[in-house]
Each structure stands twice: as structure tokens, then as C-alpha cells.
Design a protein around this motif. Sequence first.
Motif, PDB file in Angstrom:
ATOM      1  N   GLU A   1       0.830  -1.203   0.000  1.00 38.36           N
ATOM      2  CA  GLU A   1       0.000   0.000   0.000  1.00 38.36           C
ATOM      3  C   GLU A   1       0.869   1.260   0.000  1.00 38.36           C
ATOM      4  OE1 GLU A   1      -3.204   2.111   3.006  1.00 38.36           O
ATOM      5  OE2 GLU A   1      -3.283  -0.085   2.760  1.00 38.36           O
ATOM      6  N   GLU A   2       1.957   1.229   0.764  1.00 35.59           N
ATOM      7  CA  GLU A   2       2.852   2.379   0.825  1.00 35.59           C
ATOM      8  C   GLU A   2       3.539   2.618  -0.514  1.00 35.59           C
ATOM      9  OE1 GLU A   2       6.584   4.113   3.511  1.00 35.59           O
ATOM     10  OE2 GLU A   2       5.835   2.074   3.840  1.00 35.59           O
TER      11      GLU A   2
ATOM     12  N   ALA B   1       1.022   4.156  -2.928  1.00 31.16           N
ATOM     13  CA  ALA B   1       0.759   5.556  -2.596  1.00 31.16           C
ATOM     14  C   ALA B   1       1.904   6.443  -3.072  1.00 31.16           C
ATOM     15  CB  ALA B   1       0.564   5.701  -1.084  1.00 31.16           C
TER      16      ALA B   1
ATOM     17  N   TYR C   1       1.566   9.404  -5.912  1.00 26.32           N
ATOM     18  CA  TYR C   1       1.878  10.779  -5.514  1.00 26.32           C
ATOM     19  C   TYR C   1       3.046  11.360  -6.314  1.00 26.32           C
ATOM     20  CZ  TYR C   1       3.002  14.823  -2.625  1.00 26.32           C
ATOM     21  OH  TYR C   1       3.258  16.093  -2.187  1.00 26.32           O
TER      22      TYR C   1
ATOM     23  N   ARG D   1      -2.895   8.260  -1.017  1.00 26.35           N
ATOM     24  CA  ARG D   1      -2.978   7.272   0.064  1.00 26.35           C
ATOM     25  C   ARG D   1      -4.354   6.618   0.123  1.00 26.35           C
ATOM     26  NH1 ARG D   1       1.479   6.851   2.455  1.00 26.35           N
ATOM     27  NH2 ARG D   1       2.958   8.571   2.695  1.00 26.35           N
TER      28      ARG D   1
ATOM     29  N   SER E   1      -5.132   2.611  -0.579  1.00 27.26           N
ATOM     30  CA  SER E   1      -5.854   1.820   0.415  1.00 27.26           C
ATOM     31  C   SER E   1      -7.039   1.092  -0.208  1.00 27.26           C
ATOM     32  CB  SER E   1      -6.336   2.745   1.546  1.00 27.26           C
ATOM     33  OG  SER E   1      -7.135   2.032   2.464  1.00 27.26           O
TER      34      SER E   1
END
Length: 311
Positions: free
Chosen positions: A144-145, A148, A152, A161, A165
Motif C-alpha cells: 500500500e505504501e 501511494a 503521488y 494514500r 488503500s
Amino acid sequence: MIKTAETYHVSVLLKESVDGLAVQPGGIYVDVTFGGGGHSREILGRLGKNGRLFGFDQDADAESNIMNDNRFTFVRSNFRYLKNWMRFHNVEQIDGLLADLGVSSHHFDDETRGFSFRFDAPLDMRMNKRAGMTAADVLNNYTEEQLADIFYLYGELKNARKLASVLVKARQESSIETTGQLLQLTEKIFAREREKKEVTKLFQALRIEVNHEMDALREMLNGACQMLRPGGRLSVITYHSLEDRIVKNVMRTGNAEGKVEQDFFGRTKSPLHLINNRVIVPTDDELERNPRSRSAKLRIAEKNNDDEGRE
């Protein structure tokens, strides 16, 4: 529809970008984004019988556009390997390099490649269909990180984010394999009035990650700076802020980060100097003929006679 060189991709800023090379009849030039061959044909039209042109493209589809011209050599490879391939062909210095960094019309119009959200297609997005991970691999395997960060950094999405998710939760029930599935999952995240623009940024972010575009661009520009002979030209067309920033930094400072180095007298050190301080953009005429050129920006730089470079 049968794809010809003309329908494969309409060349953007064709005359302006090739003019920027200041082609010498007997020079050695490189078109690192061969595609439909439009820019290459224009360069060949200005070369003499002893001139040479190398065209790079990692997409097998581009090979159908190769010209039958003994001055032309096609290199089926990512342009990040510019220096290696030039040395393979016994070329130590070049007189000019042209790069059109936009995704070709061919890729957006091919329903099977997953570059466009106009079609429900497998999430592939690879420029080189022979190797590497697909966009589906990224969406289904990255943390997930990591997702993100990609959304971004490469898509400049403010809700990166939240988007990451939602996608991670969704893939626990069923893997995300098609553009249609991805669009359904993003419907509730993007505001309706900005949905098309936000989805475009999402697809851009995935494409950049799949093809390692920013790393490849840095490596190619670094190789070009080293290979250009004094007075040689670099002509680059960009389409979004991320790649444009890198190109601008390299042309002004000699490095992708834009880190300014100065000599004893406080003068900027750089291997290049800008030919056009203001970017060149398409004319109204060209925009009418080819709306996809709307975001194009052309920057041109010349190799300094002294590798130290002074401004």
C-alpha cells in the motif's frame, strides 16, 4: 485498421525539433524515440550521403516503420542503453540527439495494450512487450505504501494514500487485471468534475513505474551529455512536469537534480548551454491538426566547446 507510419504516430513539433539539431550533412545523429519514424525521416532528408542516423525503440511494433536507407540503423532497445549501443556500433561521439518523450498515438489507440482508459483491456502498459512487469503486477503485488508513493510522485495525485488503500482492499477479494476493473474501483474516489484528469494521472503514474521512465530518461540524458561532440545539439520534447523538470535541469546544470556547480569566479559549470531560454510549444495550426500535442514543450541545448562549461 492497417497501421502505417503515418497512422502509427503523428510527429509533434516536427520541423522545430529537427531545426533545433542544426543537422550537418555528414554528421552522426540519434533519434532515441523512433516510433513511427516521422522525426527520423525529417533528419534523413537533411543528411548527406555520408551522414548516419540511429533510431532507438524497444517496441517491436515500431520495426514495421523502418526505412530502407543505408544511412539508417535501427536499434531495438531502451534508450537508457544509448552509450552501450553506440559503442557497439563503433560510435564514440554524436552530432545531435532527438527525443520525443510522448507516448505514441499507436499505444493509446491499441485496445490490447492497456495504455488508455477508453478501452476495457488487460492492464499491461509495457513499452517492451517481451519483458518486465505489467501494470497489473504493480497493482496486485506492491505494498500500500509503495502504491501511494507511485501515485503521488508520478501522478501527483493528492489522494494517493486513499486510492492505494482502496485498491489494496479490493485486490484481497479479486485481483485487478483490466482497465475496466480499475476504473470501477476509482469511481467513488475521484470527484466527477475532475475524474478524467485524475484517471489520466493515475494511468500516467502506472505507465511510468512499469517502464521505469524516469530512471531511463536520466541515464539517456547523462549518456547524451557525454557523447555529444562540442557544438552538438540535444533536442527534447516533453509532455508532463516530471520529465520536463529533469530535462530542464540537465540542460541548465548538467545533472537531473538541478544541482548548480560553480567555478572559482561563481559562474555556473555545465556541459551544455540552452539554445532557447523559453520553451517552444505547438502552433495553433498544429494543435488543430493534432490535439495530443497540446502539452508538448521543446527544449534545445548545445554542448559547450569546453567540457567545463561556463555561463
